[in-house]
Design a protein around this motif. Structure first.
Motif, short mmCIF file in Angstrom:
data_model
loop_
_atom_site.label_atom_id
_atom_site.label_comp_id
_atom_site.label_asym_id
_atom_site.label_seq_id
_atom_site.Cartn_x
_atom_site.Cartn_y
_atom_site.Cartn_z
N GLY A 24 41.22 -20.37 3.17
CA GLY A 24 39.89 -20.00 2.61
C GLY A 24 39.51 -18.51 2.75
N ARG A 25 39.12 -18.05 1.62
CA ARG A 25 39.02 -16.48 1.43
C ARG A 25 37.53 -16.24 1.23
N GLY A 26 36.71 -17.16 0.61
CA GLY A 26 35.34 -17.08 0.36
C GLY A 26 34.64 -18.41 0.02
N VAL A 27 33.46 -18.58 0.23
CA VAL A 27 32.71 -19.69 -0.35
C VAL A 27 31.37 -19.40 -0.89
N ALA A 48 54.64 -8.41 -17.44
CA ALA A 48 53.50 -8.20 -18.30
C ALA A 48 52.25 -8.59 -17.54
N TYR A 49 52.58 -9.69 -16.70
CA TYR A 49 51.28 -10.17 -15.81
C TYR A 49 50.90 -9.06 -14.89
N SER A 50 51.86 -8.80 -14.20
CA SER A 50 51.58 -7.76 -13.06
C SER A 50 50.92 -6.42 -13.69
N THR A 51 51.46 -5.80 -14.69
CA THR A 51 50.89 -4.77 -15.11
C THR A 51 49.43 -4.80 -15.70
N ALA A 52 49.16 -6.25 -16.02
CA ALA A 52 47.79 -6.46 -16.52
C ALA A 52 46.91 -6.78 -15.45
N TYR A 53 47.31 -6.80 -14.01
CA TYR A 53 46.35 -7.04 -13.03
C TYR A 53 46.06 -8.68 -13.13
N ARG A 54 46.96 -9.50 -13.51
CA ARG A 54 46.90 -10.94 -13.58
C ARG A 54 47.97 -11.64 -12.67
N GLU A 55 47.74 -11.30 -11.27
CA GLU A 55 48.33 -11.69 -10.15
C GLU A 55 48.67 -13.25 -10.06
N ASN A 56 47.74 -14.15 -10.29
CA ASN A 56 48.25 -15.65 -10.24
C ASN A 56 49.12 -15.95 -11.26
N PHE A 100 50.70 -6.88 -4.49
CA PHE A 100 49.45 -7.89 -4.81
C PHE A 100 48.23 -7.74 -4.16
N SER A 101 47.13 -7.63 -4.88
CA SER A 101 45.84 -7.65 -4.20
C SER A 101 45.32 -9.09 -4.32
N ASP A 102 44.16 -9.38 -3.44
CA ASP A 102 43.64 -10.74 -3.25
C ASP A 102 42.74 -10.68 -4.61
N ALA A 103 42.69 -11.94 -4.99
CA ALA A 103 41.55 -12.35 -6.05
C ALA A 103 40.23 -12.67 -5.49
N THR A 104 39.20 -12.31 -6.45
CA THR A 104 37.99 -12.69 -5.98
C THR A 104 37.31 -14.03 -6.85
N PHE A 105 36.13 -14.44 -6.63
CA PHE A 105 35.37 -15.29 -7.56
C PHE A 105 35.54 -14.63 -8.81
N ASP A 106 34.96 -13.35 -8.93
CA ASP A 106 34.68 -12.63 -10.34
C ASP A 106 35.95 -12.28 -10.91
N SER A 107 37.00 -11.84 -10.22
CA SER A 107 38.27 -11.50 -11.14
C SER A 107 38.87 -12.77 -11.63
N LEU A 108 38.94 -13.98 -10.95
CA LEU A 108 39.35 -15.13 -11.56
C LEU A 108 38.71 -15.70 -12.69
N ILE A 109 37.41 -15.38 -12.74
CA ILE A 109 36.61 -15.83 -13.93
C ILE A 109 36.98 -14.79 -15.12
N SER A 110 37.11 -13.49 -14.63
CA SER A 110 37.26 -12.46 -15.77
C SER A 110 38.71 -12.58 -16.32
N ASN A 111 39.72 -12.84 -15.59
CA ASN A 111 41.13 -12.72 -16.22
C ASN A 111 41.68 -14.37 -16.54
N ARG A 112 40.72 -15.19 -16.33
CA ARG A 112 40.86 -16.67 -16.65
C ARG A 112 42.25 -17.48 -15.95
N ASP A 113 42.62 -16.87 -14.77
CA ASP A 113 43.92 -17.56 -14.50
C ASP A 113 43.55 -18.30 -13.19
N ASN A 114 42.31 -18.95 -13.02
CA ASN A 114 41.92 -19.91 -12.14
C ASN A 114 42.83 -21.25 -12.69
N ILE A 115 43.40 -21.75 -11.54
CA ILE A 115 44.39 -22.73 -11.81
C ILE A 115 43.73 -24.27 -11.33
#
Length: 376
Positions: free
Chosen positions: A367-370, A229-237, A266-281
């Motif tokens: 580190g992937r972004g700052v 379910a998570y993979s097909t919804a692009y919620r990699e975390n 899986f593709s790498d998450a970005t600042f924006d994608s973590l916010i949009s899918n609410r999967d920041n841990i």
């Protein structure tokens, strides 16, 4: 026609490219033209709000309020800031001010009802942690990227229907391609078998083996369904956590091999994608059980210390916490293969995007972004 930095920032906001919008505003040419305008402060503040930089957002909103104190969008933004801090009295005052100007304002009415029914600190902080509070943020409108993707998908569907009608059995060679909202990876649904076809999902012989998790057959199947379910919804975390659980468990080796294939896609998450899918841990979750979160991408704020540049690489310690370090959760080593530019300032808040790793048993961020404000 070329856009001004402020016009570009407006476009980026609608596209949910918040960190890029802030970068454009901070480093735009001829900043004196718009840096002291209401629109500049409001736009920068909203970008910071969605990015989670609440201290910076508050600063921008205060400057905007000095210019136009009764603007509805500004009042909405400031109200939700107070609400997220648990200051329901100030938040309610702002929402009532909005209702005085706009009695049918849906966000203000919904927020007032939320305060009335869920006004305790625990409920508010729960809403903040889950991301539910974002429904009270100033609206950004429809993402134009979504419209383009949907249009192209519909157009492709129409073309496919025409081909099917005209070519009969040729429809058998086509697969349905789902709308991909800005994610650059293939559809993974084909990697998953129905649960009924998995066969034996547990290791039959546990002698001589050591597993972190001993799961029942039902628990393994439940984790497998969550991965799907998570993979097909692009919620990699979220998917990666369940995959790690299976890899560390008594799940069957064939099932584990299938999970590793899913991970490789899986593709790498970005600042924006973590916010949009609410999967920041949160750091607190990972600290309790770091093995379960290895490979996940997180976005943590705080301050840096002990920064060292060696050749192109860069290491520092991130003091994880809120922007003012009034609440510090822990210290995490961070490693960048290439040193960030401009050089990070340990005296100001920083937001680091990184992948969870383990080095000699110690939690580490690759580190992937700052993001750090250019201006003081």
């Amino acid at each position: 026609m070329a856009h001004t930095p402020l016009e570009t920032a407006h476009i980026l906001l609608r596209r949910r490219k918040f960190s890029h919008a802030i970068s454009i505003l901070e480093s735009g040419k001829n900043p004196e033209i718009y840096h002291d305008t209401f629109d500049y402060f409001l736009t920068a503040g909203i970008a910071c709000l969605y990015l989670g930089e609440k201290g910076s957002a508050s600063m921008y909103f205060q400057r905007a309020r000095q210019i136009r104190p009764s603007d509805i969008t500004l009042l909405t933004a400031q109200a939700v800031l107070f609400l997220s801090r648990g200051d329901t009295v100030k938040a309610l005052g702002y929402y009532l001010e909005i209702i005085d100007e706009d009695p049918d304002n849906k966000i203000a009415l919904a927020a007032i009802e939320f305060i009335r029914t869920n006004g305790s600190d625990d409920e508010i902080y729960k809403a903040v942690d889950s991301g539910e509070i974002a429904r009270f943020y100033p609206p950004l409108g429809v993402n134009p990227d979504w419209i383009n993707k949907i249009f192209l998908s519909v157009l492709a569907g129409v073309a496919l229907a025409v081909l099917i009608l005209n070519l009969g059995n040729i429809s058998k060679v086509f697969r349905r391609i789902p709308v991909n909202f800005g994610k650059e990876r293939e559809d993974l649904s084909g990697l998953f078998l129905p649960v009924s076809e998995l066969g034996n999902v547990q290791e039959s012989d546990l002698s001589g083996s050591s597993f972190k998790f001993i799961l029942s057959e039902e628990q393994i199947k439940h984790s497998y369904e969550l991965v799907k379910a998570y993979s097909t919804a692009y919620r990699e975390n979220a998917a990666r956590v369940e995959i790690n659980r299976l890899l560390l468990s008594n799940a069957d080796e064939e099932l584990k091999a299938r999970m590793k294939i899913v991970l490789s896609k899986f593709s790498d998450a970005t600042f924006d994608s973590l916010i949009s899918n609410r999967d920041n841990i949160p750091y607190s979750d990972i600290e309790k059980n770091p093995e379960l979160y290895l490979g996940c991408t997180v976005s943590w704020s705080g301050r840096i210390t002990n920064a060292v540049t060696a050749g192109k690489s860069y290491r520092c310690d991130l003091l994880v916490g809120d922007e003012n370090l009034s609440r510090m959760e822990g210290i995490v080593p961070v490693f960048f293969e290439e040193a960030p530019y401009p050089e990070l300032d340990g005296e100001r808040p920083v937001h680091i995007l990184g992948k969870i790793k383990s080095e000699n048993g110690t939690l580490l961020l690759e580190g992937r972004g700052v993001y750090q404000e250019i201006r003081k």
